[in-house]
Write a protein that holds these residues in place. Structure first.
Motif, PDB file in Angstrom:
ATOM      1  N   LEU A  77       6.452 -14.760  -7.072  1.00  0.00           N
ATOM      2  CA  LEU A  77       6.418 -14.479  -8.505  1.00  0.00           C
ATOM      3  C   LEU A  77       6.786 -15.731  -9.306  1.00  0.00           C
ATOM      4  N   ARG A  78       7.787 -16.461  -8.840  1.00  0.00           N
ATOM      5  CA  ARG A  78       8.193 -17.701  -9.513  1.00  0.00           C
ATOM      6  C   ARG A  78       7.072 -18.731  -9.478  1.00  0.00           C
TER       7      ARG A  78
ATOM      8  N   ASN B 171      -1.727 -25.796  -5.250  1.00  0.00           N
ATOM      9  CA  ASN B 171      -0.315 -25.964  -4.910  1.00  0.00           C
ATOM     10  C   ASN B 171       0.557 -25.576  -6.098  1.00  0.00           C
ATOM     11  N   ALA B 172       1.519 -24.726  -5.843  1.00  0.00           N
ATOM     12  CA  ALA B 172       2.435 -24.286  -6.896  1.00  0.00           C
ATOM     13  C   ALA B 172       3.467 -25.359  -7.196  1.00  0.00           C
ATOM     14  N   ASN B 173       3.992 -25.342  -8.416  1.00  0.00           N
ATOM     15  CA  ASN B 173       5.168 -26.157  -8.720  1.00  0.00           C
ATOM     16  C   ASN B 173       6.389 -25.427  -8.177  1.00  0.00           C
ATOM     17  N   LYS B 174       7.119 -26.063  -7.268  1.00  0.00           N
ATOM     18  CA  LYS B 174       8.208 -25.385  -6.561  1.00  0.00           C
ATOM     19  C   LYS B 174       9.591 -25.757  -7.079  1.00  0.00           C
TER      20      LYS B 174
ATOM     21  N   ALA C 268      14.390 -24.871 -12.368  1.00  0.00           N
ATOM     22  CA  ALA C 268      13.551 -24.729 -13.561  1.00  0.00           C
ATOM     23  C   ALA C 268      12.708 -23.470 -13.473  1.00  0.00           C
ATOM     24  N   GLY C 269      12.187 -23.172 -12.289  1.00  0.00           N
ATOM     25  CA  GLY C 269      11.376 -21.977 -12.113  1.00  0.00           C
ATOM     26  C   GLY C 269      12.180 -20.705 -12.259  1.00  0.00           C
ATOM     27  N   ILE C 270      13.375 -20.689 -11.656  1.00  0.00           N
ATOM     28  CA  ILE C 270      14.252 -19.523 -11.789  1.00  0.00           C
ATOM     29  C   ILE C 270      14.623 -19.305 -13.245  1.00  0.00           C
ATOM     30  N   GLU C 271      14.948 -20.382 -13.949  1.00  0.00           N
ATOM     31  CA  GLU C 271      15.319 -20.247 -15.359  1.00  0.00           C
ATOM     32  C   GLU C 271      14.148 -19.695 -16.171  1.00  0.00           C
ATOM     33  N   HIS C 272      12.934 -20.124 -15.843  1.00  0.00           N
ATOM     34  CA  HIS C 272      11.760 -19.627 -16.557  1.00  0.00           C
ATOM     35  C   HIS C 272      11.604 -18.120 -16.362  1.00  0.00           C
TER      36      HIS C 272
END
Length: 412
Positions: free
Chosen positions: A382-383, A322-325, A329-333
């Motif tokens: 991708l995120r 399971n991905a961290n969604k 935070a993901g977009i910023e990364h």
């Protein structure tokens, strides 16, 4: 040597010489806001004790609030221990007594924190990370502060300008509601090299406006504003040290699998993948197995919204997790990776990616930060891959550090 920056000293002088009911500090990360409020918290405890003595109140109560017990400890209590050697002794409810004042911890991250804020009169409150607080809990804390001379201080990083904290408690400067804004440059204790490095690494747009300038800005327009085809699209790929994948399930909208490679310098590349509509899970299993045969038994960071698909991958011996969604935070990364030129795209690798990258936008006129659910399928995959793998790597590094520290203690 000065103990405070010019902005910190300005705020502390105001607090010392003026009365108020609610005072907020908001602005850029690492700008010195929380340290000011930690000092103010100690001063308020002394002031509350003096008021209680005049009123013959044996044990006045004060609220210390944050999104969770962890955030209160990390942002406030640990700093007080490091700076002043203050180490509270907690009762079974997490409360502690400081200078004869009983400090009640209230957790503001969800509505469940409401029960801790009810049923007593407080002589003041300190609310950390206020923009992350549940609005009902925040306002209940304020309503509890009815003891004589009660004052509330809070601090926060900026958020959407339509956020309730911005509309209700910032820019009033009247009726006892005061606020001060901080920029990163206000923290003159940070080295010029550090500040310039942070500025250079912070993605343009929303993240720069908030994290560096301390502005409450609308997240509007394109999300990955630092993406430049002349820089980030490449024809030749270096030798990779590892691969991993991201999966966004779809049917009516595009589903996607992306393959990310990483070289020995830590640069990452979108090297392979696929995006299609109207495909059943059997088809996606076949594609994942093809990628597995090509790149090895790699991890597939998958959207947990379809747990049955994740389980199907696992049943087929595909290493799905399971991905961290976490969206922002993901977009910023990912945005930071583009900004620092650490993320590259193999030219023409997934045609859908090149449709999405310029059309993936923030939702306009929203009261919270959220992207439009359009042109996001490959970018979501991708995120999931990049952010989930990064979090796993970070945890691994922390575990190694703990082991090293343990070894050092054993062999001292």
């Amino acid at each position: 040597m000065n103990k405070f920056t010019k902005k910190q000293a300005q705020v502390l002088r105001y607090i010392l010489h003026n009365d108020f009911f609610v005072l907020g500090l908001h602005g850029a990360k690492r700008s010195g806001k929380t340290f000011v409020n930690n000092i103010t918290f100690l001063n308020e405890i002394v002031r509350v004790r003096e008021i209680a003595d005049k009123l013959n109140v044996e044990e006045p109560m004060y609220i210390l609030a944050g999104t969770s017990s962890t955030s209160i400890n990390n942002n406030i209590l640990q700093d007080l221990y490091n700076t002043f050697d203050i180490e509270p002794k907690y009762d079974k409810h997490g409360a502690f007594v400081l200078n004869g004042v009983k400090v009640i911890q209230v957790y503001t991250g969800s509505i469940s924190g409401l029960k801790r804020a009810r049923g007593f009169t407080a002589f003041g409150a300190y609310i950390n990370e206020a923009s992350l607080a549940n609005e009902t809990v925040f306002k209940e804390i304020i309503s509890r502060c009815s003891g004589e001379g009660a004052r509330i201080v809070w601090d926060s990083n900026p958020d959407n300008p339509n956020h309730w904290l911005k509309t209700d408690y910032i820019g009033k400067n009247t009726d006892g509601i005061i606020d001060f804004s901080f920029q990163l440059d206000d923290n003159t204790f940070l080295s010029k090299r550090y500040i310039e490095s942070i500025k250079a690494a912070t993605p343009n747009g929303k993240f720069y406006d908030r994290d560096i300038l301390g502005l409450w800005t609308v997240a509007e327009g394109a999300i990955y504003t630092d993406y430049d085809a002349k820089i980030h699209e490449v024809d030749e790929l270096p030798e990779m040290s590892r691969y991993f994948a991201g999966v966004d399930w779809g049917y009516d909208h595009y589903g996607s699998i992306v393959i990310v490679g990483e070289d020995n310098k830590g640069n990452q590349y979108l090297v392979d993948g696929i995006a299609e509509q109207y495909k059943e899970i059997d088809w996606w299993v076949d594609r994942a197995n093809e990628f597995k045969n090509r790149y090895g038994n790699i991890t597939f960071w998958a959207d947990s919204a379809r747990p049955e698909h994740v389980v199907r991958f696992q049943r087929e011996k595909i290493k799905a997790r399971n991905a961290n969604k976490s969206i922002i935070a993901g977009i910023e990364h990912v945005a930071k990776a583009f900004k620092e030129n650490k993320l590259y795209i193999k030219r023409g690798v997934i045609p859908r990616f090149f449709d999405e990258i310029y059309q993936y936008k923030w939702k306009p006129n929203s009261t919270k930060d959220e992207p439009l659910k359009e042109y996001d399928d490959v970018l979501d995959a991708l995120r999931y891959a990049l952010y989930s793998q990064w979090l796993t790597d970070q945890k691994g590094n922390q575990d190694i550090d703990k082991q090293l520290q343990t070894a050092k203690r054993l062999f001292r």
